[in-house]
Scaffold this motif. Structure first.
Motif, PDB file in Angstrom:
ATOM      1  N   ASP A 477       0.942  -1.177   0.140  1.00 41.98           N
ATOM      2  CA  ASP A 477      -0.166  -0.096   0.018  1.00 41.98           C
ATOM      3  C   ASP A 477       0.872   1.140   0.006  1.00 41.98           C
ATOM      4  OD1 ASP A 477       0.709   0.557   2.544  1.00 41.98           O
ATOM      5  OD2 ASP A 477      -0.786  -0.831   3.302  1.00 41.98           O
ATOM      6  N   ASP A 478       0.275   2.422  -0.012  1.00 41.14           N
ATOM      7  CA  ASP A 478       1.000   3.586   0.046  1.00 41.14           C
ATOM      8  C   ASP A 478       1.932   3.898   1.266  1.00 41.14           C
ATOM      9  OD1 ASP A 478      -0.060   4.258  -2.394  1.00 41.14           O
ATOM     10  OD2 ASP A 478      -1.538   5.465  -1.816  1.00 41.14           O
ATOM     11  N   ALA A 479       1.546   3.199   2.285  1.00 44.27           N
ATOM     12  CA  ALA A 479       2.253   3.494   3.634  1.00 44.27           C
ATOM     13  C   ALA A 479       3.316   2.576   3.682  1.00 44.27           C
ATOM     14  CB  ALA A 479       1.389   3.225   4.882  1.00 44.27           C
ATOM     15  N   MET A 480       3.472   1.331   2.951  1.00 46.56           N
ATOM     16  CA  MET A 480       4.798   0.379   2.996  1.00 46.56           C
ATOM     17  C   MET A 480       5.695   0.465   1.927  1.00 46.56           C
ATOM     18  SD  MET A 480       6.124  -1.894   5.141  1.00 46.56           S
ATOM     19  CE  MET A 480       4.609  -2.614   6.314  1.00 46.56           C
ATOM     20  N   ARG A 481       6.816   0.617   2.449  1.00 47.55           N
ATOM     21  CA  ARG A 481       7.918   0.873   1.730  1.00 47.55           C
ATOM     22  C   ARG A 481       9.043  -0.568   1.606  1.00 47.55           C
ATOM     23  NH1 ARG A 481       5.264   4.724   1.064  1.00 47.55           N
ATOM     24  NH2 ARG A 481       5.762   6.819   0.894  1.00 47.55           N
ATOM     25  N   PHE A 482       9.050  -1.255   0.459  1.00 49.59           N
ATOM     26  CA  PHE A 482       9.964  -2.307   0.520  1.00 49.59           C
ATOM     27  C   PHE A 482      11.229  -1.759  -0.114  1.00 49.59           C
ATOM     28  CE2 PHE A 482       5.690  -4.121   0.530  1.00 49.59           C
ATOM     29  CZ  PHE A 482       5.818  -4.952   1.775  1.00 49.59           C
ATOM     30  N   ALA A 483      12.551  -2.406   0.345  1.00 45.14           N
ATOM     31  CA  ALA A 483      13.598  -2.108  -0.185  1.00 45.14           C
ATOM     32  C   ALA A 483      14.611  -3.026  -0.592  1.00 45.14           C
ATOM     33  CB  ALA A 483      14.222  -0.787   0.375  1.00 45.14           C
ATOM     34  N   ARG A 484      15.630  -3.158  -1.532  1.00 50.37           N
ATOM     35  CA  ARG A 484      16.706  -4.201  -1.146  1.00 50.37           C
ATOM     36  C   ARG A 484      17.985  -3.313  -0.970  1.00 50.37           C
ATOM     37  NH1 ARG A 484      13.594  -4.622  -6.047  1.00 50.37           N
ATOM     38  NH2 ARG A 484      12.714  -6.675  -6.261  1.00 50.37           N
ATOM     39  N   THR A 485      18.815  -3.833  -0.012  1.00 52.52           N
ATOM     40  CA  THR A 485      19.789  -3.125   0.451  1.00 52.52           C
ATOM     41  C   THR A 485      21.012  -4.242   0.518  1.00 52.52           C
ATOM     42  OG1 THR A 485      18.625  -2.285   2.173  1.00 52.52           O
ATOM     43  CG2 THR A 485      20.910  -2.234   2.682  1.00 52.52           C
ATOM     44  N   ALA A 486      22.099  -3.692  -0.063  1.00 49.55           N
ATOM     45  CA  ALA A 486      23.370  -4.295   0.083  1.00 49.55           C
ATOM     46  C   ALA A 486      23.905  -4.807   1.381  1.00 49.55           C
ATOM     47  CB  ALA A 486      24.606  -3.544  -0.889  1.00 49.55           C
ATOM     48  N   LYS A 487      23.909  -5.936   1.827  1.00 42.98           N
ATOM     49  CA  LYS A 487      24.139  -6.101   3.183  1.00 42.98           C
ATOM     50  C   LYS A 487      25.698  -6.777   3.322  1.00 42.98           C
ATOM     51  CE  LYS A 487      20.837  -8.284   5.370  1.00 42.98           C
ATOM     52  NZ  LYS A 487      19.929  -9.575   5.943  1.00 42.98           N
ATOM     53  N   GLN A 488      25.992  -6.642   4.404  1.00 46.99           N
ATOM     54  CA  GLN A 488      27.334  -7.318   4.783  1.00 46.99           C
ATOM     55  C   GLN A 488      27.049  -8.580   5.455  1.00 46.99           C
ATOM     56  OE1 GLN A 488      29.081  -4.709   7.821  1.00 46.99           O
ATOM     57  NE2 GLN A 488      29.570  -2.889   6.411  1.00 46.99           N
ATOM     58  N   ALA A 489      28.078  -9.210   5.504  1.00 46.30           N
ATOM     59  CA  ALA A 489      27.784 -10.769   5.993  1.00 46.30           C
ATOM     60  C   ALA A 489      27.431 -10.707   7.382  1.00 46.30           C
ATOM     61  CB  ALA A 489      29.125 -11.280   6.151  1.00 46.30           C
ATOM     62  N   LYS A 490      26.348 -11.604   7.525  1.00 44.01           N
ATOM     63  CA  LYS A 490      25.500 -11.469   8.899  1.00 44.01           C
ATOM     64  C   LYS A 490      26.579 -11.864  10.032  1.00 44.01           C
ATOM     65  CE  LYS A 490      21.148 -13.062   7.224  1.00 44.01           C
ATOM     66  NZ  LYS A 490      21.231 -13.087   5.688  1.00 44.01           N
ATOM     67  N   GLU A 491      27.464 -12.868   9.750  1.00 44.74           N
ATOM     68  CA  GLU A 491      28.313 -12.923  10.971  1.00 44.74           C
ATOM     69  C   GLU A 491      29.706 -11.935  10.967  1.00 44.74           C
ATOM     70  OE1 GLU A 491      27.809 -17.990  11.618  1.00 44.74           O
ATOM     71  OE2 GLU A 491      29.744 -17.088  11.261  1.00 44.74           O
TER      72      GLU A 491
END
Length: 494
Positions: A477-491
């Motif tokens: 909906d107009d209120a929710m923003r989805f995004a893709r982020t370049a992530k570092q390693a989780k550990e």
């Protein structure tokens, strides 16, 4: 030191937290998770409260989980039965092996660059600090303080020669047999204590500053009893559940739309179960309308039975001071007591008191809007559970957990890493998230998030509507923003 990482961190191992984990295992089986619980046992509220007669204030066919039928004959269940129900649910699904007891979450910091929460917890048994990272933080810790109930200081309290106890911290060795007991309060806890203690105590007096609405309900559900013999639990349970949901909704809507009619009905129902000549209007006819505060339900009229027996009574007055003998009232009357129970309410503590930080900026919870009653504006990958005020807590908890699972699956399916509700700048007219006028709410309402004038920023306290919105409604909906982020390693190295 390498930080441990889980996909989802659930905070709280009570009714909501175990329900959240159950949904997560069933609907997002590939996700890793852990549960941090500040206390040393499963059960939350139902493990904490041990006062005499502690019981549900909703029927168990709606307070129970949608996926785990309540099969006991009792519709209004005692605390130990509910605690065992929650623990059994956890054991059956292996959820108990995912719980880290004595872990109180104190801080959670979100990094947009890493799309990651770093969560810090304090070991309540050793004082040690523990850190863990997660992709999604799901808080199921309720909204009141577990370590401290609301206990106002009464003048002369130190002069009282007997015992003063708060229900939230009930001593295991408290013997009230043959004792005179005064219970201060008029809410669900007080109306539970009066009949529970009246059997063994010499006499119990419920002292209230103002009355509450009290309605007797059957201790067992006659429809459930009939269906239990002809249908399997998984078929009978949802029928009874929906019957009770719709009945409660009807009662609530009538209370809001024609309060004078409901007030008259409640007064008549109370009067029919009280001794002739009893001052019904003084003790059972509040100044506010029904459901401005929660209605107190008593199974099989046990409160009224205790009053009729002469072993208990109700006094409506204000306290002038405690004395050595008991409580002196504004009217001049003295209630003599050996034990005084201060059933004076709760203290709110949203999200267990944890500090939220997003990209270095502290989050002022009371200034944020609640998205669908379960997420905070401007806070990514974060959800919380606050149940209904006019119906069973678990009905809403079940919907929230299901919605979180839908969100997580949506992120995976579309390659997103974050979901963030963003409030429109045009929202200026806000209201408290909880619309009850109970003292425990009014004392701390500014600590809770706000709601806006319209969906998805407004709560409607309407289960069927929320079923359509949260189980079947669109995630976008107009209120929710989805995004893709370049992530570092989780550990990573701390």
């Amino acid at each position: 030191m390498t930080l441990e990482h889980v996909d989802v961190l659930i905070v709280g191992a009570g009714l909501s937290g175990i329900g959240a984990a159950s949904h997560l295992q069933a609907e997002c089986p590939g996700r890793t998770y852990a549960i941090f619980e500040s206390r040393g046992a499963i059960g939350g509220t139902w493990d904490l409260f041990r006062y005499p007669g502690v019981r549900s204030d909703s029927d168990m066919f709606t307070l129970g989980y949608s996926f785990e039928p309540w099969t006991d004959a009792k519709a209004i269940a005692d605390g130990p039965s509910i605690r065992e129900y929650v623990r059994t649910t956890a054991r059956k699904r292996g959820i108990d092996r995912k719980i880290r007891f004595h872990h109180r979450v104190v801080r959670a910091e979100w990094s947009s660059a890493q799309a990651l929460w770093t969560v810090e917890a304090e070991r309540t048994d050793t004082g040690e600090r523990v850190r863990i990272t997660c992709d999604f933080l799901f808080v199921n810790s309720g909204y009141y303080r577990y370590d401290q109930g609301y206990a106002p200081e009464f003048p002369g309290q130190d002069e009282f020669a007997g015992t003063v106890v708060h229900p939230q911290h009930w001593p295991e060795d408290l013997d009230y047999t043959g004792k005179r007991v005064v219970v201060i309060g008029s809410g669900a806890t007080a109306v539970t204590l009066l009949p529970a203690m009246a059997g063994d105590a010499a006499h119990v007096t419920m002292l209230q500053r103002s009355p509450s609405y009290v309605l007797s309900l059957p201790g067992t559900d006659p429809v459930a009893d009939k269906l239990r013999g002809v249908l399997p639990p998984k078929v009978a349970y949802p029928i009874v559940r929906w019957k009770n949901v719709l009945s409660a909704m009807l009662f609530f809507q009538l209370s809001r739309r024609i309060p004078a009619f409901v007030r008259k009905f409640l007064r008549k129902a109370a009067s029919a179960q009280l001794p002739r000549g009893f001052e019904v209007d003084r003790h059972f006819n509040p100044s506010y309308d029904p459901w401005d505060q929660r209605v107190c339900f008593v199974p099989d009229g046990d409160l009224f039975k205790a009053v009729r027996s002469g072993k208990a009574d109700i006094v409506t007055d204000t306290i002038e001071r405690f004395t050595a003998e008991g409580v002196r009232l504004a009217s001049g009357r003295v209630l003599e007591a050996d034990i005084i129970v201060t059933a004076t309410g709760l203290n709110l503590l949203p999200f267990g008191g944890l500090d939220l930080v997003v990209d270095g900026e502290p989050v002022e919870i009371g200034e944020r809007l609640a998205y669908k009653g379960m997420m905070l504006s401007g806070v990514p990958n974060y959800a919380f559970t606050i149940g209904y005020t006019n119906a069973s807590w678990t009905l809403k908890a079940d919907l929230v957990a299901g919605y979180v699972c839908r969100l997580l699956n949506h992120l995976d399916e579309h390659g997103y890493t974050t979901c963030t509700p963003v409030a429109p700048p045009s929202v200026t007219a806000t209201e408290p998230l909880i619309d009850l006028k109970s003292g425990y709410v009014l004392r701390s309402i500014d600590k809770l998030p706000k709601q806006g004038p319209a969906a998805p920023w407004r709560l409607f306290q309407n289960y069927p509507r929320d079923v359509m919105l949260m189980r079947h409604g669109s995630l976008t909906d107009d209120a929710m923003r989805f995004a893709r982020t370049a992530k570092q390693a989780k550990e990573r190295v701390a």
